[in-house]
Scaffold this motif. Structure first.
Motif, short mmCIF file in Angstrom:
data_model
loop_
_atom_site.label_atom_id
_atom_site.label_comp_id
_atom_site.label_asym_id
_atom_site.label_seq_id
_atom_site.Cartn_x
_atom_site.Cartn_y
_atom_site.Cartn_z
N LEU A 15 9.25 7.10 -0.04
CA LEU A 15 8.80 7.19 1.35
C LEU A 15 8.40 5.80 1.85
O LEU A 15 8.06 4.92 1.07
N SER A 16 8.41 5.64 3.18
CA SER A 16 8.08 4.34 3.77
C SER A 16 6.56 4.16 3.81
O SER A 16 5.93 4.28 4.86
N LEU A 17 5.99 3.92 2.64
CA LEU A 17 4.54 3.70 2.56
C LEU A 17 4.24 2.76 1.40
O LEU A 17 5.09 2.53 0.55
N GLY A 18 3.04 2.22 1.39
CA GLY A 18 2.68 1.26 0.34
C GLY A 18 1.44 1.73 -0.41
O GLY A 18 0.79 2.68 -0.01
N LYS A 19 1.14 1.01 -1.49
CA LYS A 19 -0.04 1.40 -2.28
C LYS A 19 -1.23 0.51 -1.99
O LYS A 19 -2.32 0.72 -2.51
N GLU A 20 -1.05 -0.50 -1.12
CA GLU A 20 -2.11 -1.50 -0.93
C GLU A 20 -3.35 -0.94 -0.23
O GLU A 20 -4.47 -1.16 -0.69
N GLY A 21 -3.17 -0.20 0.87
CA GLY A 21 -4.32 0.40 1.56
C GLY A 21 -5.08 1.38 0.68
O GLY A 21 -6.30 1.29 0.52
N PRO A 22 -4.37 2.36 0.07
CA PRO A 22 -5.05 3.31 -0.82
C PRO A 22 -5.76 2.65 -2.01
O PRO A 22 -6.72 3.22 -2.52
N LEU A 23 -5.30 1.47 -2.45
CA LEU A 23 -6.00 0.79 -3.54
C LEU A 23 -7.42 0.39 -3.13
O LEU A 23 -8.32 0.31 -3.97
N VAL A 24 -7.63 0.14 -1.83
CA VAL A 24 -8.99 -0.15 -1.34
C VAL A 24 -9.85 1.11 -1.50
O VAL A 24 -11.00 1.04 -1.94
N HIS A 25 -9.28 2.27 -1.16
CA HIS A 25 -9.98 3.55 -1.32
C HIS A 25 -10.29 3.80 -2.81
O HIS A 25 -11.40 4.19 -3.17
#
Length: 768
Positions: free
Chosen positions: A228-238
């Motif tokens: 899917l067109s998404l990344g793991k960078e934002g959720p890594l902050v969570h």
């Protein structure tokens, strides 16, 4: 502005510190006093006062004995210990996520026969039969169709590989959305809007819990691997903030004080960005610029330490095998020239326009999801979007691979050993050249076909990301935004390179690009485009530039990055001030006070409640209210607290008492104190009131009374009131005139008023 000292002449001066020294009047402190309910805002002043009292107590005790001194030293060091633990755990989790994503992304296409847990690259590393020219092909790695049919080419093989790619993608995304729905509904999305809201003082119980941490880590791997067109960078902050919350619960200094807990969470956010981009300094600046509400100097040092430990841990794991913290680390050797600032600024304009388009379309789609039946079928939505993404992505080699690999290839400079289609230039056979400095060359057929595929990939990414962000799975926005910018930048870079080669006699190229020189680096344009698009969507500036230069290891390219980041922010701000995270905070109705100036000329009396035609303010008197009266008031209203006055006639203010503390105090008194019944008088004064002997035993509740509530006069401009709420993090503020109580302004009232002044729906502020 009338301070509490001028209000209550009855209060002794030694009790005027902070929250009335909350614990001093407790014979034995009962549990949960001073805590908050779910979806409520914390009182920053009260938390700070409680921490000061705690610190004072520890300091005075430390002089009594060696043991107490050791305890005080342990208390002082507990902050650094928490940072160390956060860094170690978030770095380890990031490494595990990177390795798992790498393996599962390749699993969609094939399998390693020598070791099932090897990704494609690792499989061919270990093979002795891999040649440099065909480094992606080795007998140990087999595509699914080859494994099943024994054939490597043909229409049937292509269709079977296509079908299995889509099937794996659907399986991964279905598993991700199912786990989120069943075990941890808070694990969806990027988490940054909620982290911003929590750091501003709002309480969302369970958002940073153990289940959320576990499910977010697992489903993040599944969601990214599904293509899917998404990344793991934002959720890594969570994920990092969940680690921070987990370790806070081990130390009473943080678990019992919501203000101190938020200092730890600010540092954890920095550690999250540090492992996401391999940018420790960028992580600290991201926390400071983008997510944190209260960021004292002490938190800055601790954030730096947490980010350092996290980056060091990830570097030790070395998930990409290149001794770097990220997949798309690059180094350029060619300087940039002043004339190139024009295309860099144009990429900045593109980034700003893309940011605006994305925010408007994504928010419109998310609002539609909230208000129509679409929101009732989250699993179906994820399956449909994954199906469409996989079907459209497979035919194009640039969309089939993981987005991080795509960005890595677009950032790359074309060296002599590159086998990428983007490096298919026509070489001059007579030229002898060093490996590092290859001159500009005419583009070959591979470059032109790659440009077409990239143009299609650009349109695909722009459209599909709008529908992907905000679904009920973990989804980051950094990587898709950077991919859009990197594709646009690489296309512009190749165009400028070919113009410079074919028209080196033009006046703009004449001074700096002579024939046979290596003038233009298309990879640099991709990097500038990525920064511009990410800046357009999130409105980051300083932290963005630092993250990008930490990614590339080149200080030389700071000016192009700054030019693009500032241009994209200016262009995007021309269409609307809020970034994607602020837009989602507003959409979800979180009580977040942003930093924008309030310029309207209204007064506190226009905003305070009660308004005209509304029932009078619910208050308690200092010594004439019974337990039954208090319980009735609590039952009939849903206010978070009540002002305490001398009497209903005089309305002179004494202090403020929290609803939760009242409930707990009365419940505790009924259980442990004999003689407290429904018609017992509740008093908030130092001495008990004179009562007839026949009356039941009174209940003293001065211990939970805040003797210095924040007050303003009715003629205070709202501009000042908004500033006070923002800078002091207040929950509520009482409005007085000459010491007499007139009304109350809560944070929700301030947000409603600001929404009204901007012609928005004031009822969109959902939470207390």
């Amino acid at each position: 502005m009338a301070e509490a000292e001028g209000i209550s002449s009855a209060t002794p001066t030694e009790e005027m510190n902070g929250a009335g020294n909350l614990m001093d009047f407790l014979d034995e402190p009962f549990p949960d006093v001073g805590t908050y309910e779910d979806f409520h805002t914390i009182d920053w002043l009260r938390e700070k006062s409680r921490d000061t009292d705690r610190h004072r107590k520890i300091t005075s005790k430390s002089k009594e004995s060696i043991w107490e001194l050791i305890k005080s030293l342990l208390d002082a060091w507990s902050g650094w210990l928490v940072m160390l633990l956060i860094g170690l755990l978030s770095g380890t989790l990031a490494g595990v996520i990177d390795l798992a994503v790498d393996w599962m992304t390749d699993l969609k296409e094939g399998v390693c026969l020598s070791a099932l847990w090897y990704s494609h690259e690792q499989c061919c590393w270990t093979s002795n039969e891999t040649t440099f020219a065909d480094r992606d092909k080795c007998p140990q790695w087999q595509k699914w169709a080859e494994l099943m049919t024994g054939y490597t080419e043909g229409a049937g093989v292509y269709v079977l590989n296509y079908f299995l790619y889509v099937l794996w993608a659907l399986f991964f995304s279905f598993l991700a959305v199912s786990l989120v729905r069943v075990f941890a509904p808070y694990a969806c999305g990027s988490g940054i809007p909620e982290i911003k809201t929590i750091l501003s003082g709002f309480i969302i119980r369970g958002y940073l819990g153990k289940w959320t941490l576990l499910i977010k880590t697992v489903t993040l791997v599944l969601a990214v691997s599904s293509g899917l067109s998404l990344g793991k960078e934002g959720p890594l902050v969570h994920v990092a903030c969940c680690c921070g919350n987990l370790f806070c619960s081990l130390f009473s200094k943080y678990s019992k004080n919501e203000g101190k807990r938020r200092e730890v969470l600010s540092a954890a956010a920095a550690a999250g960005v540090s492992v996401a981009f391999g940018a420790p300094i960028g992580g600290v600046l991201f926390s400071l610029e983008e997510v944190s509400y209260y960021f004292p100097l002490k938190t800055l040092w601790r954030s730096f330490f947490a980010a350092l430990v996290a980056a060091f841990t990830l570097r030790s794991i070395n998930p990409f095998g290149n001794n770097r913290l990220v997949l798309f680390y690059v180094e350029y050797h060619t300087p940039w020239y002043m004339a190139e600032l024009v295309p860099f600024i144009l990429l900045g304009v593109f980034g700003g326009l893309w940011g605006t388009l994305f925010i408007r379309c994504n928010i419109a789609w998310c609002r539609r999801r909230k208000t129509t039946r679409l929101g009732k079928y989250p699993v179906l939505e994820v399956i449909v979007v994954t199906g469409i993404t996989a079907i459209l992505a497979f035919p194009n080699p640039y969309t089939r691979r993981s987005t991080s690999e795509l960005i890595s290839e677009l950032f790359n400079d074309c060296g002599a050993l590159e086998s990428s289609q983007l490096c298919d230039y026509i070489n001059n056979p007579n030229m002898t050249r060093p490996v590092d400095d290859i001159p500009d060359r005419p583009a070959g057929p591979g470059v032109y076909s790659a440009l077409w595929q990239l143009a299609l990939a650009l349109v695909f990414k722009i459209v599909i990301t709008i529908f992907t962000f905000g679904m009920k799975i973990p989804s980051g926005l950094f990587i898709p935004s950077m991919a859009v910018g990197a594709i646009a930048g690489r296309i512009v870079g190749i165009a400028v390179e070919q113009m410079a080669y074919h028209h080196h006699d033009w006046i703009i190229f004449k001074n700096w690009c002579r024939p046979g020189a290596d003038c233009v680096t298309p990879g640099l344009y991709a990097m500038v485009g990525a920064a511009a698009c990410l800046g357009g969507v999130t409105r980051m500036t300083v932290s963005l530039v630092v993250i990008m230069f930490e990614l590339t290891g080149g200080l030389e390219y700071i000016v192009p990055l700054m030019a693009a980041a500032v241009t994209s922010k200016w262009v995007a701000d021309a269409f609307g001030k809020e970034g994607i995270y602020e837009a989602h905070i507003q959409l979800n109705g979180y009580p977040y006070l942003d930093q924008d100036e309030f310029t309207h000329r209204t007064l506190a009396t226009d905003v305070m409640r009660p308004r005209r035609n509304e029932p009078p303010l619910a208050v308690l008197t200092q010594d004439s209210t019974t337990v039954e009266d208090v319980e009735t008031l609590i039952k009939d209203t849903d206010y978070n607290g009540f002002p305490v006055v001398v009497s209903r006639e005089s309305e002179r203010l004494i202090g403020f008492v929290q609803r939760r503390d009242l409930i707990l105090a009365i419940k505790n008194a009924r259980q442990k104190q004999d003689g407290v019944v429904s018609n017992s008088v509740v008093y908030f004064t130092e001495d008990a009131p004179q009562l007839p002997a026949s009356n039941p035993q009174p209940l003293k509740l001065r211990r939970i009374l805040n003797l210095s509530p924040f007050t303003v006069t009715d003629h205070t401009p709202m501009e000042t009131v908004v500033d006070i709420f923002r800078k002091l993090g207040l929950r509520q503020c009482l409005v007085t005139r000459s010491g007499r109580l007139l009304g109350i302004i809560t944070k929700k009232d301030v947000l409603r008023h600001m929404a009204q002044m901007m012609n928005q729906d004031p009822e969109s502020i959902m939470f207390n």
